[in-house]
Design an enzyme around this catalytic site. Structure first.
Site, mmCIF file in Angstrom:
data_model
loop_
_atom_site.group_PDB
_atom_site.id
_atom_site.type_symbol
_atom_site.label_atom_id
_atom_site.label_comp_id
_atom_site.label_asym_id
_atom_site.label_seq_id
_atom_site.Cartn_x
_atom_site.Cartn_y
_atom_site.Cartn_z
ATOM 1 N N PRO A 93 0.825 -1.215 0.000
ATOM 2 C CA PRO A 93 0.000 0.000 0.000
ATOM 3 C C PRO A 93 0.853 1.256 0.000
ATOM 4 C CG PRO A 93 0.206 -0.816 2.220
ATOM 5 C CD PRO A 93 0.949 -1.791 1.343
ATOM 6 N N GLY A 94 0.447 2.248 -0.755
ATOM 7 C CA GLY A 94 1.076 3.557 -0.697
ATOM 8 C C GLY A 94 0.057 4.563 -0.207
ATOM 9 N N TYR B 36 -4.849 13.269 -13.194
ATOM 10 C CA TYR B 36 -5.916 12.279 -13.330
ATOM 11 C C TYR B 36 -7.197 12.643 -12.592
ATOM 12 C CZ TYR B 36 -2.356 10.168 -10.147
ATOM 13 O OH TYR B 36 -1.364 9.938 -9.227
ATOM 14 N N CYS C 157 1.231 28.708 -15.712
ATOM 15 C CA CYS C 157 0.709 29.065 -17.032
ATOM 16 C C CYS C 157 0.213 27.836 -17.780
ATOM 17 C CB CYS C 157 1.784 29.806 -17.818
ATOM 18 S SG CYS C 157 2.368 31.242 -16.923
ATOM 19 N N TYR D 270 1.214 10.917 -3.378
ATOM 20 C CA TYR D 270 1.352 11.428 -4.745
ATOM 21 C C TYR D 270 1.187 12.960 -4.780
ATOM 22 C CZ TYR D 270 0.826 6.456 -5.323
ATOM 23 O OH TYR D 270 0.982 5.103 -5.182
HETATM 24 C C1 LIG Z 1 2.074 2.315 -7.226
HETATM 25 C C2 LIG Z 1 2.230 0.908 -6.804
HETATM 26 C C3 LIG Z 1 1.766 0.498 -5.548
HETATM 27 C C4 LIG Z 1 1.039 1.417 -4.592
HETATM 28 O O1 LIG Z 1 -0.213 1.793 -5.039
HETATM 29 P P1 LIG Z 1 -1.242 2.540 -4.048
HETATM 30 O O2 LIG Z 1 -2.445 2.727 -4.864
HETATM 31 O O3 LIG Z 1 -0.609 3.813 -3.649
HETATM 32 O O4 LIG Z 1 -1.475 1.647 -2.893
HETATM 33 C C5 LIG Z 1 1.986 -0.810 -5.179
HETATM 34 N N1 LIG Z 1 2.619 -1.681 -5.999
HETATM 35 C C6 LIG Z 1 3.074 -1.316 -7.208
HETATM 36 C C7 LIG Z 1 3.775 -2.312 -8.045
HETATM 37 C C8 LIG Z 1 2.895 -0.016 -7.648
HETATM 38 O O5 LIG Z 1 3.346 0.338 -8.855
#
Ligand SMILES: *Cc1c(COP(=O)(O)O)cnc(C)c1O
Length: 429
Positions: free
Chosen positions: A290-291, A332, A359, A388
Protein backbone atom coordinates in the site's frame (compact mmCIF):
# COMPACT_ATOMS: atom_id res chain seq x y z
CA UNK A 1 -9.39 8.10 10.87
CA UNK A 2 -6.98 11.00 10.55
CA UNK A 3 -5.36 13.66 12.65
CA UNK A 4 -6.95 16.81 11.15
CA UNK A 5 -9.82 18.58 12.88
CA UNK A 6 -11.06 22.00 13.95
CA UNK A 7 -10.28 22.96 17.53
CA UNK A 8 -11.76 26.20 18.85
CA UNK A 9 -12.43 27.31 15.30
CA UNK A 10 -9.08 26.62 13.71
CA UNK A 11 -7.76 23.62 11.84
CA UNK A 12 -5.22 21.47 13.65
CA UNK A 13 -2.94 18.62 12.70
CA UNK A 14 -2.88 16.51 15.85
CA UNK A 15 -2.09 19.12 18.53
CA UNK A 16 -0.51 21.71 16.25
CA UNK A 17 -2.34 24.66 14.71
CA UNK A 18 -1.92 24.72 10.94
CA UNK A 19 -2.09 28.54 10.73
CA UNK A 20 0.84 28.74 13.13
CA UNK A 21 2.85 26.43 10.86
CA UNK A 22 1.91 28.45 7.77
CA UNK A 23 3.00 31.67 9.52
CA UNK A 24 6.29 30.15 10.58
CA UNK A 25 7.27 28.20 7.45
CA UNK A 26 5.33 29.98 4.70
CA UNK A 27 3.13 28.51 1.98
CA UNK A 28 2.71 26.32 0.00
CA UNK A 29 3.49 23.88 2.81
CA UNK A 30 2.96 20.14 3.15
CA UNK A 31 2.07 18.93 6.65
CA UNK A 32 1.91 15.24 7.60
CA UNK A 33 0.44 13.58 10.69
CA UNK A 34 2.73 10.85 12.02
CA UNK A 35 -0.12 9.52 14.16
CA UNK A 36 -2.30 9.01 11.10
CA UNK A 37 0.44 7.24 9.15
CA UNK A 38 1.06 4.83 12.02
CA UNK A 39 -2.65 4.36 12.67
CA UNK A 40 -3.22 3.27 9.08
CA UNK A 41 -0.15 1.05 9.07
CA UNK A 42 -1.23 -0.65 12.27
CA UNK A 43 -4.84 -1.05 11.18
CA UNK A 44 -3.76 -2.76 7.98
CA UNK A 45 -1.56 -5.15 9.97
CA UNK A 46 -4.43 -5.84 12.35
CA UNK A 47 -6.84 -6.46 9.47
CA UNK A 48 -4.54 -9.19 8.13
CA UNK A 49 -5.09 -11.11 11.35
CA UNK A 50 -2.79 -14.04 11.98
CA UNK A 51 -1.66 -14.69 8.41
CA UNK A 52 2.04 -14.54 7.71
CA UNK A 53 2.34 -11.18 6.00
CA UNK A 54 4.46 -8.09 5.53
CA UNK A 55 3.52 -4.55 4.62
CA UNK A 56 5.91 -3.24 1.97
CA UNK A 57 5.07 0.46 1.88
CA UNK A 58 5.06 1.81 -1.70
CA UNK A 59 7.74 4.47 -1.40
CA UNK A 60 6.64 6.36 -4.51
CA UNK A 61 3.52 7.66 -2.73
CA UNK A 62 5.59 9.75 -0.31
CA UNK A 63 9.32 9.26 -0.13
CA UNK A 64 10.33 11.84 2.47
CA UNK A 65 13.13 10.34 4.58
CA UNK A 66 11.32 11.04 7.84
CA UNK A 67 8.17 9.29 6.63
CA UNK A 68 10.28 6.30 5.57
CA UNK A 69 12.13 6.29 8.89
CA UNK A 70 8.86 6.39 10.82
CA UNK A 71 7.62 3.31 8.97
CA UNK A 72 10.98 1.52 9.12
CA UNK A 73 11.16 1.88 12.90
CA UNK A 74 7.74 0.23 13.10
CA UNK A 75 8.87 -2.75 11.06
CA UNK A 76 7.62 -1.93 7.58
CA UNK A 77 9.22 -3.27 4.43
CA UNK A 78 9.32 -1.17 1.27
CA UNK A 79 8.19 -1.51 -2.32
CA UNK A 80 10.54 0.52 -4.50
CA UNK A 81 10.43 1.43 -8.18
CA UNK A 82 13.91 2.88 -8.72
CA UNK A 83 17.48 2.87 -7.49
CA UNK A 84 16.81 6.32 -6.07
CA UNK A 85 14.04 4.97 -3.87
CA UNK A 86 16.30 2.17 -2.62
CA UNK A 87 18.91 4.80 -1.76
CA UNK A 88 16.30 6.76 0.21
CA UNK A 89 15.13 3.65 2.10
CA UNK A 90 18.70 2.81 3.09
CA UNK A 91 19.37 6.42 4.16
CA UNK A 92 16.22 6.29 6.28
CA UNK A 93 17.41 3.16 8.07
CA UNK A 94 15.22 0.68 6.15
CA UNK A 95 16.44 -2.85 5.54
CA UNK A 96 17.11 -3.78 1.88
CA UNK A 97 16.32 -7.39 2.79
CA UNK A 98 12.73 -6.19 3.20
CA UNK A 99 12.58 -4.36 -0.13
CA UNK A 100 10.85 -5.45 -3.31
CA UNK A 101 11.77 -3.74 -6.57
CA UNK A 102 8.90 -3.17 -9.03
CA UNK A 103 8.69 -1.39 -12.38
CA UNK A 104 8.83 -2.16 -16.09
CA UNK A 105 12.11 -0.40 -16.92
CA UNK A 106 14.86 -1.26 -14.45
CA UNK A 107 18.27 -0.19 -15.74
CA UNK A 108 21.53 -2.11 -15.50
CA UNK A 109 22.87 0.31 -12.87
CA UNK A 110 19.72 -0.08 -10.78
CA UNK A 111 19.84 -3.87 -10.99
CA UNK A 112 23.49 -3.96 -9.92
CA UNK A 113 22.84 -1.57 -7.02
CA UNK A 114 19.86 -3.62 -5.80
CA UNK A 115 21.81 -6.91 -6.11
CA UNK A 116 24.70 -5.44 -4.12
CA UNK A 117 22.32 -4.23 -1.41
CA UNK A 118 20.66 -7.66 -1.17
CA UNK A 119 16.99 -6.83 -1.74
CA UNK A 120 14.29 -9.40 -1.02
CA UNK A 121 12.90 -9.69 -4.55
CA UNK A 122 12.95 -8.16 -7.99
CA UNK A 123 9.36 -8.01 -9.15
CA UNK A 124 9.92 -8.59 -12.82
CA UNK A 125 7.54 -7.34 -15.51
CA UNK A 126 8.60 -9.30 -18.63
CA UNK A 127 10.50 -12.39 -19.76
CA UNK A 128 13.09 -10.10 -21.36
CA UNK A 129 13.71 -8.40 -18.03
CA UNK A 130 13.98 -11.76 -16.25
CA UNK A 131 16.62 -12.92 -18.74
CA UNK A 132 18.52 -9.65 -18.40
CA UNK A 133 18.41 -9.92 -14.60
CA UNK A 134 19.80 -13.44 -14.92
CA UNK A 135 22.67 -12.18 -17.10
CA UNK A 136 23.61 -9.33 -14.77
CA UNK A 137 23.44 -11.59 -11.70
CA UNK A 138 25.67 -14.06 -13.57
CA UNK A 139 28.27 -11.38 -14.27
CA UNK A 140 28.33 -10.50 -10.57
CA UNK A 141 28.40 -14.18 -9.58
CA UNK A 142 25.23 -13.89 -7.46
CA UNK A 143 21.72 -15.32 -7.48
CA UNK A 144 18.92 -12.80 -8.06
CA UNK A 145 15.70 -13.41 -6.09
CA UNK A 146 12.73 -12.75 -8.36
CA UNK A 147 8.97 -12.83 -8.69
CA UNK A 148 7.09 -12.23 -11.90
CA UNK A 149 4.25 -9.74 -11.93
CA UNK A 150 1.13 -11.42 -13.24
CA UNK A 151 -1.38 -9.33 -15.11
CA UNK A 152 -4.67 -11.00 -14.15
CA UNK A 153 -6.71 -9.00 -16.69
CA UNK A 154 -9.14 -7.70 -14.10
CA UNK A 155 -10.94 -4.35 -14.33
CA UNK A 156 -10.02 -2.32 -11.24
CA UNK A 157 -12.78 0.22 -12.08
CA UNK A 158 -10.57 3.17 -11.31
CA UNK A 159 -9.28 6.09 -13.41
CA UNK A 160 -7.73 4.81 -16.63
CA UNK A 161 -4.36 6.37 -15.79
CA UNK A 162 -4.09 4.39 -12.56
CA UNK A 163 -5.51 1.08 -13.75
CA UNK A 164 -2.72 -1.48 -14.17
CA UNK A 165 -4.22 -4.96 -14.20
CA UNK A 166 -5.82 -5.13 -17.65
CA UNK A 167 -4.25 -6.81 -20.67
CA UNK A 168 -3.92 -3.48 -22.44
CA UNK A 169 -1.83 -1.96 -19.61
CA UNK A 170 1.96 -2.09 -19.90
CA UNK A 171 2.32 -3.88 -16.58
CA UNK A 172 3.02 -7.51 -15.84
CA UNK A 173 2.98 -10.75 -17.80
CA UNK A 174 -0.21 -12.26 -19.21
CA UNK A 175 -1.92 -14.60 -16.79
CA UNK A 176 -1.98 -17.44 -19.34
CA UNK A 177 1.76 -17.67 -19.93
CA UNK A 178 3.10 -17.43 -16.37
CA UNK A 179 3.35 -21.17 -15.74
CA UNK A 180 5.37 -21.75 -18.92
CA UNK A 181 7.63 -18.85 -18.07
CA UNK A 182 8.41 -20.26 -14.60
CA UNK A 183 9.12 -23.68 -16.16
CA UNK A 184 11.54 -22.19 -18.69
CA UNK A 185 13.17 -19.91 -16.15
CA UNK A 186 13.75 -22.70 -13.65
CA UNK A 187 15.48 -24.77 -16.35
CA UNK A 188 17.43 -22.10 -18.19
CA UNK A 189 18.09 -19.16 -15.84
CA UNK A 190 20.65 -20.46 -13.38
CA UNK A 191 21.19 -17.13 -11.65
CA UNK A 192 17.52 -16.59 -10.80
CA UNK A 193 15.79 -17.84 -7.68
CA UNK A 194 12.02 -17.80 -8.26
CA UNK A 195 10.86 -16.60 -4.89
CA UNK A 196 7.26 -15.53 -5.39
CA UNK A 197 4.50 -14.13 -7.55
CA UNK A 198 3.37 -10.52 -7.60
CA UNK A 199 0.33 -8.59 -8.82
CA UNK A 200 -1.03 -5.06 -8.53
CA UNK A 201 -4.23 -4.25 -10.39
CA UNK A 202 -4.46 -0.49 -9.92
CA UNK A 203 -4.65 2.40 -7.54
CA UNK A 204 -7.46 4.12 -5.62
CA UNK A 205 -9.78 1.08 -5.70
CA UNK A 206 -12.90 1.93 -3.76
CA UNK A 207 -14.68 -1.40 -3.98
CA UNK A 208 -13.60 -4.82 -2.79
CA UNK A 209 -14.87 -6.74 -5.84
CA UNK A 210 -11.81 -6.32 -8.13
CA UNK A 211 -9.47 -7.45 -5.31
CA UNK A 212 -11.57 -10.57 -4.77
CA UNK A 213 -11.82 -11.26 -8.48
CA UNK A 214 -8.05 -11.01 -8.94
CA UNK A 215 -7.27 -13.17 -5.91
CA UNK A 216 -9.75 -15.86 -6.89
CA UNK A 217 -8.47 -15.87 -10.45
CA UNK A 218 -4.80 -16.14 -9.51
CA UNK A 219 -5.06 -18.52 -6.53
CA UNK A 220 -4.91 -21.77 -8.60
CA UNK A 221 -1.83 -20.44 -10.38
CA UNK A 222 -0.17 -19.56 -7.08
CA UNK A 223 -0.84 -23.04 -5.71
CA UNK A 224 0.67 -24.57 -8.83
CA UNK A 225 3.76 -22.37 -8.63
CA UNK A 226 4.24 -23.28 -4.99
CA UNK A 227 3.94 -26.99 -5.76
CA UNK A 228 6.25 -26.90 -8.77
CA UNK A 229 8.77 -24.21 -7.87
CA UNK A 230 8.52 -23.82 -4.11
CA UNK A 231 7.71 -20.12 -4.18
CA UNK A 232 7.47 -18.59 -0.72
CA UNK A 233 5.50 -15.35 -1.18
CA UNK A 234 2.56 -13.85 -3.00
CA UNK A 235 2.41 -10.10 -3.20
CA UNK A 236 -1.17 -8.97 -3.74
CA UNK A 237 -0.07 -5.38 -4.44
CA UNK A 238 -1.43 -2.10 -3.12
CA UNK A 239 -4.26 -0.01 -4.48
CA UNK A 240 -6.53 0.35 -1.44
CA UNK A 241 -8.52 3.53 -2.06
CA UNK A 242 -9.10 6.36 0.38
CA UNK A 243 -11.88 8.91 0.80
CA UNK A 244 -11.04 12.26 -0.74
CA UNK A 245 -14.40 13.89 -0.08
CA UNK A 246 -15.78 14.83 3.29
CA UNK A 247 -12.48 13.83 4.77
CA UNK A 248 -12.90 16.14 7.74
CA UNK A 249 -16.17 14.53 8.73
CA UNK A 250 -14.98 11.06 7.82
CA UNK A 251 -12.25 11.31 10.42
CA UNK A 252 -14.94 10.69 13.02
CA UNK A 253 -16.50 7.39 13.93
CA UNK A 254 -19.99 8.98 13.99
CA UNK A 255 -19.68 9.91 10.36
CA UNK A 256 -18.87 6.34 9.41
CA UNK A 257 -21.77 4.95 11.37
CA UNK A 258 -24.22 7.33 9.72
CA UNK A 259 -23.33 6.19 6.21
CA UNK A 260 -25.73 3.93 4.35
CA UNK A 261 -24.28 0.49 3.72
CA UNK A 262 -23.80 0.90 -0.02
CA UNK A 263 -22.29 4.37 0.41
CA UNK A 264 -19.75 3.12 2.87
CA UNK A 265 -16.43 3.18 1.08
CA UNK A 266 -14.00 0.31 1.25
CA UNK A 267 -12.69 0.07 4.80
CA UNK A 268 -9.54 -1.70 5.79
CA UNK A 269 -11.55 -3.95 8.07
CA UNK A 270 -13.66 -5.06 5.09
CA UNK A 271 -10.53 -5.59 3.03
CA UNK A 272 -9.11 -7.89 5.69
CA UNK A 273 -12.39 -9.68 6.34
CA UNK A 274 -12.86 -10.56 2.67
CA UNK A 275 -9.27 -11.34 1.75
CA UNK A 276 -7.81 -13.10 4.78
CA UNK A 277 -9.99 -16.24 4.52
CA UNK A 278 -9.11 -16.49 0.83
CA UNK A 279 -5.37 -16.29 1.53
CA UNK A 280 -5.22 -18.10 4.81
CA UNK A 281 -4.44 -21.65 3.79
CA UNK A 282 -2.02 -21.08 0.94
CA UNK A 283 1.03 -21.57 3.14
CA UNK A 284 2.61 -18.49 1.60
CA UNK A 285 3.86 -15.23 2.99
CA UNK A 286 1.47 -12.50 1.81
CA UNK A 287 3.03 -9.19 0.85
CA UNK A 288 0.98 -5.98 0.70
CA UNK A 289 2.21 -2.88 -1.13
CA UNK A 290 0.00 0.00 0.00
CA UNK A 291 1.08 3.56 -0.70
CA UNK A 292 -1.95 5.83 -0.79
CA UNK A 293 -3.74 4.02 2.06
CA UNK A 294 -0.84 4.62 4.45
CA UNK A 295 -0.09 8.28 3.71
CA UNK A 296 -2.94 9.75 1.62
CA UNK A 297 -5.23 11.04 4.37
CA UNK A 298 -2.19 11.79 6.55
CA UNK A 299 -1.12 14.92 4.67
CA UNK A 300 -2.44 18.34 3.67
CA UNK A 301 -1.11 21.05 1.42
CA UNK A 302 -1.52 24.52 2.94
CA UNK A 303 -1.86 27.41 0.53
CA UNK A 304 -2.68 31.11 0.73
CA UNK A 305 -5.27 32.89 -1.38
CA UNK A 306 -3.56 35.64 -3.39
CA UNK A 307 -6.36 37.13 -5.48
CA UNK A 308 -10.00 36.77 -6.29
CA UNK A 309 -10.73 37.26 -9.97
CA UNK A 310 -14.32 37.64 -11.04
CA UNK A 311 -14.75 36.78 -14.72
CA UNK A 312 -17.98 36.97 -16.66
CA UNK A 313 -18.46 33.19 -16.48
CA UNK A 314 -16.69 32.27 -13.27
CA UNK A 315 -15.09 33.36 -10.04
CA UNK A 316 -11.48 32.29 -9.62
CA UNK A 317 -9.71 32.04 -6.31
CA UNK A 318 -6.03 32.25 -7.15
CA UNK A 319 -3.81 30.54 -4.58
CA UNK A 320 -0.04 30.32 -4.14
CA UNK A 321 0.13 26.53 -4.70
CA UNK A 322 0.08 25.21 -8.24
CA UNK A 323 0.01 22.02 -10.22
CA UNK A 324 3.78 21.82 -9.79
CA UNK A 325 3.18 21.35 -6.04
CA UNK A 326 0.19 19.00 -6.36
CA UNK A 327 -0.51 17.60 -9.80
CA UNK A 328 -3.22 15.04 -9.04
CA UNK A 329 -6.18 17.14 -10.23
CA UNK A 330 -4.41 18.02 -13.50
CA UNK A 331 -2.99 14.55 -14.09
CA UNK A 332 -5.92 12.28 -13.33
CA UNK A 333 -8.81 14.38 -12.20
CA UNK A 334 -7.83 13.82 -8.57
CA UNK A 335 -10.19 15.34 -6.01
CA UNK A 336 -9.07 17.24 -2.92
CA UNK A 337 -11.41 18.71 -0.38
CA UNK A 338 -10.61 22.42 0.13
CA UNK A 339 -11.25 23.93 3.55
CA UNK A 340 -10.32 27.23 5.21
CA UNK A 341 -7.98 27.02 8.21
CA UNK A 342 -10.42 29.22 10.11
CA UNK A 343 -13.60 27.22 10.62
CA UNK A 344 -16.46 28.72 8.55
CA UNK A 345 -18.99 30.45 10.75
CA UNK A 346 -21.96 29.27 8.67
CA UNK A 347 -22.86 26.88 5.90
CA UNK A 348 -22.85 29.53 3.14
CA UNK A 349 -21.19 28.34 -0.06
CA UNK A 350 -19.87 30.16 -3.11
CA UNK A 351 -19.25 28.36 -6.40
CA UNK A 352 -15.68 28.93 -7.51
CA UNK A 353 -12.63 27.59 -9.33
CA UNK A 354 -9.54 27.36 -7.15
CA UNK A 355 -6.54 27.79 -9.42
CA UNK A 356 -2.77 28.12 -9.13
CA UNK A 357 -0.31 30.57 -10.68
CA UNK A 358 1.07 28.20 -13.36
CA UNK A 359 0.71 29.07 -17.03
CA UNK A 360 -1.49 26.07 -17.88
CA UNK A 361 -5.27 25.86 -18.07
CA UNK A 362 -4.96 22.48 -16.32
CA UNK A 363 -3.60 24.25 -13.24
CA UNK A 364 -6.69 24.03 -11.05
CA UNK A 365 -7.58 22.35 -7.76
CA UNK A 366 -11.32 22.43 -8.34
CA UNK A 367 -13.79 23.79 -10.88
CA UNK A 368 -17.31 25.07 -10.24
CA UNK A 369 -17.27 23.71 -6.72
CA UNK A 370 -19.39 25.15 -3.90
CA UNK A 371 -16.95 26.05 -1.12
CA UNK A 372 -17.01 27.94 2.14
CA UNK A 373 -15.94 31.42 1.09
CA UNK A 374 -12.42 32.72 1.63
CA UNK A 375 -10.63 35.93 0.67
CA UNK A 376 -7.19 37.07 -0.41
CA UNK A 377 -4.81 36.61 2.52
CA UNK A 378 -6.77 33.65 3.92
CA UNK A 379 -5.19 30.24 4.30
CA UNK A 380 -6.82 27.03 3.03
CA UNK A 381 -5.92 23.36 3.21
CA UNK A 382 -6.04 20.92 0.32
CA UNK A 383 -6.95 17.79 2.25
CA UNK A 384 -5.68 14.24 1.72
CA UNK A 385 -2.57 15.35 -0.10
CA UNK A 386 -0.14 13.00 1.65
CA UNK A 387 0.13 10.54 -1.26
CA UNK A 388 1.35 11.43 -4.74
CA UNK A 389 1.56 15.06 -3.61
CA UNK A 390 5.08 16.22 -2.84
CA UNK A 391 6.39 13.03 -4.45
CA UNK A 392 5.14 14.29 -7.84
CA UNK A 393 6.07 17.93 -7.30
CA UNK A 394 8.34 19.62 -9.82
CA UNK A 395 10.11 22.90 -10.43
CA UNK A 396 7.88 23.72 -13.41
CA UNK A 397 7.69 27.49 -13.96
CA UNK A 398 10.91 27.67 -11.89
CA UNK A 399 9.01 27.44 -8.65
CA UNK A 400 11.00 26.21 -5.64
CA UNK A 401 9.68 22.98 -4.07
CA UNK A 402 7.59 23.53 -0.94
CA UNK A 403 8.72 22.66 2.58
CA UNK A 404 7.43 19.59 4.44
CA UNK A 405 6.55 19.27 8.12
CA UNK A 406 5.96 16.12 10.15
CA UNK A 407 3.71 16.50 13.20
CA UNK A 408 3.81 14.08 16.13
CA UNK A 409 1.38 15.07 18.88
CA UNK A 410 2.26 18.63 19.84
CA UNK A 411 5.61 18.64 18.03
CA UNK A 412 6.12 19.87 14.48
CA UNK A 413 9.40 19.07 12.76
CA UNK A 414 10.65 20.59 9.52
CA UNK A 415 11.54 17.46 7.52
CA UNK A 416 12.37 19.18 4.27
CA UNK A 417 13.45 22.79 3.77
CA UNK A 418 11.73 24.94 1.22
CA UNK A 419 13.97 25.24 -1.82
CA UNK A 420 15.76 28.53 -2.33
CA UNK A 421 16.25 30.29 -5.64
CA UNK A 422 19.85 29.06 -5.65
CA UNK A 423 18.58 25.48 -5.28
CA UNK A 424 16.67 26.00 -8.52
CA UNK A 425 19.82 26.37 -10.61
CA UNK A 426 22.01 24.00 -8.59
CA UNK A 427 23.73 21.65 -11.01
CA UNK A 428 23.26 23.80 -14.09
CA UNK A 429 26.49 24.56 -15.97
C1 LIG B 1 2.07 2.31 -7.23
C2 LIG B 1 2.23 0.91 -6.80
C3 LIG B 1 1.77 0.50 -5.55
C4 LIG B 1 1.04 1.42 -4.59
O1 LIG B 1 -0.21 1.79 -5.04
P1 LIG B 1 -1.24 2.54 -4.05
O2 LIG B 1 -2.44 2.73 -4.86
O3 LIG B 1 -0.61 3.81 -3.65
O4 LIG B 1 -1.47 1.65 -2.89
C5 LIG B 1 1.99 -0.81 -5.18
N1 LIG B 1 2.62 -1.68 -6.00
C6 LIG B 1 3.07 -1.32 -7.21
C7 LIG B 1 3.78 -2.31 -8.05
C8 LIG B 1 2.90 -0.02 -7.65
O5 LIG B 1 3.35 0.34 -8.85
Amino acid sequence: MHGFSYKNGSLFCEDVSLSTLADEYGTPLYVYSAGTILDHYKRLNAAMGDIDHEVAYAVKANSNLSVLRLLATHGAGFDIVSGGELFRVIKAGGDPAHCTFAGVGKTRAEIIYALEQGIYSFNVESEEELRYLNDVAGELGVIAPAAVRVNPNVDAKTHKYISTGKSENKFGVDFGVILDLYERASKELKNIKLRGLQMHIGSQLTSIAPFIEAIEKVTPLVRELKARHGIEFWSIGGGIGIIYEQSLQSGSIEWWENQMDDERPLTIERYGKELVPRLHDLGLKILLEPGRYIVGNAGVLLTKCLYEKKGTAKTFKIVDAGMNDLIRPALYEGHHEIVPLVEPANGVRVTVDVVGPICESGDFFCQDRPLADFNPGDLVALMSAGAYGFAMASNYNSRPLPAEILVEGGTATLVRKRQSLDDLIEGEL
